[in-house]
Write a protein that holds these residues in place. Sequence first.
Motif, PDB file in Angstrom:
ATOM      1  N   GLU A 188       0.830  -1.205   0.000  1.00 16.48           N
ATOM      2  CA  GLU A 188       0.000   0.000   0.000  1.00 16.48           C
ATOM      3  C   GLU A 188       0.866   1.257   0.000  1.00 16.48           C
ATOM      4  OE1 GLU A 188      -2.297  -3.391   1.696  1.00 16.48           O
ATOM      5  OE2 GLU A 188      -0.301  -2.539   2.072  1.00 16.48           O
ATOM      6  N   GLU A 189       1.908   1.266   0.826  1.00 19.36           N
ATOM      7  CA  GLU A 189       2.830   2.407   0.842  1.00 19.36           C
ATOM      8  C   GLU A 189       3.543   2.531  -0.495  1.00 19.36           C
ATOM      9  OE1 GLU A 189       4.242   2.551   5.492  1.00 19.36           O
ATOM     10  OE2 GLU A 189       4.988   0.935   4.220  1.00 19.36           O
ATOM     11  N   GLY A 190       3.865   1.398  -1.094  1.00 16.51           N
ATOM     12  CA  GLY A 190       4.522   1.413  -2.397  1.00 16.51           C
ATOM     13  C   GLY A 190       3.666   2.076  -3.455  1.00 16.51           C
ATOM     14  N   ALA A 191       2.348   1.850  -3.404  1.00 17.61           N
ATOM     15  CA  ALA A 191       1.452   2.477  -4.383  1.00 17.61           C
ATOM     16  C   ALA A 191       1.510   3.990  -4.278  1.00 17.61           C
ATOM     17  CB  ALA A 191       0.030   1.966  -4.171  1.00 17.61           C
ATOM     18  N   ARG A 192       1.523   4.496  -3.038  1.00 17.00           N
ATOM     19  CA  ARG A 192       1.583   5.950  -2.855  1.00 17.00           C
ATOM     20  C   ARG A 192       2.954   6.496  -3.270  1.00 17.00           C
ATOM     21  NH1 ARG A 192      -1.174   4.253   1.808  1.00 17.00           N
ATOM     22  NH2 ARG A 192       0.692   4.433   3.122  1.00 17.00           N
ATOM     23  N   ALA A 193       4.006   5.753  -2.941  1.00 18.63           N
ATOM     24  CA  ALA A 193       5.353   6.226  -3.255  1.00 18.63           C
ATOM     25  C   ALA A 193       5.607   6.263  -4.754  1.00 18.63           C
ATOM     26  CB  ALA A 193       6.393   5.343  -2.574  1.00 18.63           C
ATOM     27  N   MET A 194       4.922   5.386  -5.509  1.00 14.90           N
ATOM     28  CA  MET A 194       5.189   5.283  -6.945  1.00 14.90           C
ATOM     29  C   MET A 194       4.337   6.221  -7.795  1.00 14.90           C
ATOM     30  SD  MET A 194       5.691   1.126  -7.124  1.00 14.90           S
ATOM     31  CE  MET A 194       6.137   1.076  -8.868  1.00 14.90           C
ATOM     32  N   LEU A 195       3.494   7.035  -7.130  1.00 11.41           N
ATOM     33  CA  LEU A 195       2.669   7.970  -7.894  1.00 11.41           C
ATOM     34  C   LEU A 195       3.506   8.943  -8.709  1.00 11.41           C
ATOM     35  CD1 LEU A 195      -0.172   8.839  -5.336  1.00 11.41           C
ATOM     36  CD2 LEU A 195      -0.282   7.293  -7.311  1.00 11.41           C
ATOM     37  N   ARG A 196       4.683   9.259  -8.196  1.00  9.51           N
ATOM     38  CA  ARG A 196       5.531  10.247  -8.873  1.00  9.51           C
ATOM     39  C   ARG A 196       6.095   9.725 -10.195  1.00  9.51           C
ATOM     40  NH1 ARG A 196      10.025  10.757  -4.298  1.00  9.51           N
ATOM     41  NH2 ARG A 196       8.098  10.560  -3.095  1.00  9.51           N
ATOM     42  N   LEU A 197       5.999   8.405 -10.428  1.00 16.05           N
ATOM     43  CA  LEU A 197       6.560   7.858 -11.658  1.00 16.05           C
ATOM     44  C   LEU A 197       5.712   8.190 -12.883  1.00 16.05           C
ATOM     45  CD1 LEU A 197       7.702   4.295 -10.507  1.00 16.05           C
ATOM     46  CD2 LEU A 197       9.144   6.279 -10.957  1.00 16.05           C
ATOM     47  N   PHE A 198       4.390   8.291 -12.692  1.00 20.55           N
ATOM     48  CA  PHE A 198       3.483   8.545 -13.819  1.00 20.55           C
ATOM     49  C   PHE A 198       2.569   9.718 -13.483  1.00 20.55           C
ATOM     50  CE2 PHE A 198       4.586   4.044 -14.094  1.00 20.55           C
ATOM     51  CZ  PHE A 198       5.018   3.968 -15.410  1.00 20.55           C
ATOM     52  N   LYS A 199       2.679  10.781 -14.244  1.00 23.60           N
ATOM     53  CA  LYS A 199       1.859  11.973 -14.013  1.00 23.60           C
ATOM     54  C   LYS A 199       0.381  11.621 -14.151  1.00 23.60           C
ATOM     55  CE  LYS A 199       1.361  16.802 -15.479  1.00 23.60           C
ATOM     56  NZ  LYS A 199       1.851  17.854 -16.420  1.00 23.60           N
ATOM     57  N   GLY A 200      -0.401  12.035 -13.178  1.00 25.53           N
ATOM     58  CA  GLY A 200      -1.833  11.796 -13.207  1.00 25.53           C
ATOM     59  C   GLY A 200      -2.255  10.429 -12.734  1.00 25.53           C
ATOM     60  N   SER A 201      -1.331   9.609 -12.257  1.00 21.29           N
ATOM     61  CA  SER A 201      -1.695   8.277 -11.783  1.00 21.29           C
ATOM     62  C   SER A 201      -2.311   8.345 -10.392  1.00 21.29           C
ATOM     63  CB  SER A 201      -0.465   7.366 -11.773  1.00 21.29           C
ATOM     64  OG  SER A 201       0.489   7.817 -10.822  1.00 21.29           O
ATOM     65  N   ASP A 202      -2.949   7.266 -10.000  1.00 22.03           N
ATOM     66  CA  ASP A 202      -3.605   7.189  -8.697  1.00 22.03           C
ATOM     67  C   ASP A 202      -3.376   5.792  -8.133  1.00 22.03           C
ATOM     68  OD1 ASP A 202      -6.380   6.459  -7.111  1.00 22.03           O
ATOM     69  OD2 ASP A 202      -5.733   8.540  -6.814  1.00 22.03           O
ATOM     70  N   VAL A 203      -3.457   5.656  -6.817  1.00 15.99           N
ATOM     71  CA  VAL A 203      -3.227   4.339  -6.226  1.00 15.99           C
ATOM     72  C   VAL A 203      -4.210   3.307  -6.768  1.00 15.99           C
ATOM     73  CG1 VAL A 203      -2.184   5.233  -4.101  1.00 15.99           C
ATOM     74  CG2 VAL A 203      -4.663   4.916  -4.223  1.00 15.99           C
ATOM     75  N   GLY A 204      -5.398   3.782  -7.184  1.00 20.34           N
ATOM     76  CA  GLY A 204      -6.384   2.866  -7.734  1.00 20.34           C
ATOM     77  C   GLY A 204      -6.019   2.286  -9.076  1.00 20.34           C
ATOM     78  N   ASP A 205      -4.973   2.812  -9.693  1.00 17.33           N
ATOM     79  CA  ASP A 205      -4.517   2.273 -10.971  1.00 17.33           C
ATOM     80  C   ASP A 205      -3.771   0.950 -10.792  1.00 17.33           C
ATOM     81  OD1 ASP A 205      -5.558   4.432 -12.437  1.00 17.33           O
ATOM     82  OD2 ASP A 205      -3.778   5.642 -12.002  1.00 17.33           O
ATOM     83  N   TYR A 206      -3.434   0.605  -9.559  1.00 13.38           N
ATOM     84  CA  TYR A 206      -2.755  -0.663  -9.284  1.00 13.38           C
ATOM     85  C   TYR A 206      -3.764  -1.703  -8.809  1.00 13.38           C
ATOM     86  CZ  TYR A 206       1.588   2.001  -9.552  1.00 13.38           C
ATOM     87  OH  TYR A 206       2.625   2.786  -9.980  1.00 13.38           O
ATOM     88  N   PRO A 207      -3.543  -2.967  -9.093  1.00 15.51           N
ATOM     89  CA  PRO A 207      -4.461  -4.016  -8.649  1.00 15.51           C
ATOM     90  C   PRO A 207      -4.669  -3.968  -7.140  1.00 15.51           C
ATOM     91  CG  PRO A 207      -2.844  -4.907 -10.178  1.00 15.51           C
ATOM     92  CD  PRO A 207      -2.394  -3.512  -9.849  1.00 15.51           C
ATOM     93  N   GLU A 208      -5.933  -3.910  -6.713  1.00 20.81           N
ATOM     94  CA  GLU A 208      -6.288  -3.855  -5.288  1.00 20.81           C
ATOM     95  C   GLU A 208      -5.638  -2.673  -4.575  1.00 20.81           C
ATOM     96  OE1 GLU A 208      -6.677  -8.041  -3.503  1.00 20.81           O
ATOM     97  OE2 GLU A 208      -5.162  -8.291  -5.082  1.00 20.81           O
ATOM     98  N   SER A 209      -5.307  -1.618  -5.345  1.00 20.56           N
ATOM     99  CA  SER A 209      -4.670  -0.406  -4.815  1.00 20.56           C
ATOM    100  C   SER A 209      -3.336  -0.719  -4.142  1.00 20.56           C
ATOM    101  CB  SER A 209      -5.602   0.326  -3.837  1.00 20.56           C
ATOM    102  OG  SER A 209      -6.775   0.766  -4.499  1.00 20.56           O
ATOM    103  N   MET A 210      -2.694  -1.777  -4.589  1.00 21.19           N
ATOM    104  CA  MET A 210      -1.388  -2.157  -4.045  1.00 21.19           C
ATOM    105  C   MET A 210      -0.370  -2.211  -5.179  1.00 21.19           C
ATOM    106  SD  MET A 210      -2.160  -5.088  -1.154  1.00 21.19           S
ATOM    107  CE  MET A 210      -2.882  -6.231  -2.329  1.00 21.19           C
ATOM    108  N   ALA A 211       0.763  -1.572  -4.964  1.00 21.77           N
ATOM    109  CA  ALA A 211       1.847  -1.630  -5.946  1.00 21.77           C
ATOM    110  C   ALA A 211       2.929  -2.574  -5.426  1.00 21.77           C
ATOM    111  CB  ALA A 211       2.383  -0.234  -6.239  1.00 21.77           C
ATOM    112  N   LEU A 212       4.164  -2.182  -5.592  1.00 25.70           N
ATOM    113  CA  LEU A 212       5.281  -3.043  -5.219  1.00 25.70           C
ATOM    114  C   LEU A 212       5.750  -2.750  -3.797  1.00 25.70           C
ATOM    115  CD1 LEU A 212       7.268  -2.750  -8.565  1.00 25.70           C
ATOM    116  CD2 LEU A 212       5.546  -4.457  -7.931  1.00 25.70           C
ATOM    117  N   GLY A 213       6.100  -3.786  -3.080  1.00 18.10           N
ATOM    118  CA  GLY A 213       6.682  -3.626  -1.750  1.00 18.10           C
ATOM    119  C   GLY A 213       8.193  -3.756  -1.803  1.00 18.10           C
TER     120      GLY A 213
END
Length: 253
Positions: A28-53
């Motif tokens: 979950e923290e990874g999803a928020r931290a990775m927002l800066r990689l893609f302009k306009g992205s949101d945590v909801g763009d990742y499966p189950e709002s979870m990105a990489l740990g």
Amino acid sequence: MKIIDIGVPLDAAPYPPWNYRFKRVSHEEGARAMLRLFKGSDVGDYPESMALGWETITLTGHAGNHIDAPWHFGPLCEGKPARTIDQISLEWCYGDGVRLDFRHRQGEDISVEDLKGELARIEYTLKPLDIVLLWTGSDQYLDNVDDYVRRQAGLSVAGQNYILDQGVKLIGIDAIAMDVSFATMARGLREGQHDALFPAHFVGRKREHIHMEKLANLGAIPRPFNFKVSALPIKITGGSAGWVRPVAIVEDE
């Protein structure tokens, strides 16, 4: 072929000054931290709002299993600038292994006579670039620093020089350090010896070689020789040491 793990985790025996800190970054923290990689992205763009740990680790080059580079011992080796871990020859770190059993010498120093006696017992003659593994049995006390230090069978300076005289470049030990026993160092301090502390390390200022420390599970190797050791160090630019994942590779006879 069987690959035998003879190492410990990086966080094993994190005694001062070789401390270890680990911080987990959740998915979950990874999803928020990775927002800066893609302009306009949101945590909801990742499966189950979870990105990489991932994790952030703070440690020294001497945490867990590691190889001490010549620079660790001093700025000069054999009169030349001492090599750092990224400069050592990898041929030193993969080769024929020899396990020497000194569990009966816990708390004492391994002499030249001890080495010759063990080599005669297993009927083996050391040759250049063998990787010598000193089996002290102290790895079973990893969780108790007092026992871990007290039970180490140390390598005497004379014993170390005997091994190096055979063309060996890498010596490993299942103990906190490659040196004389801590009892010998403490006694030397009490007696006022100016060179009492870690004398085997400082041999590395005169003779180029490397140490591998904090090994474990050496008893799982089924025979004292006729196996390979792989201990390739992480390439740390200018490093005094490099972490390794040491393994013994045993082929069917």
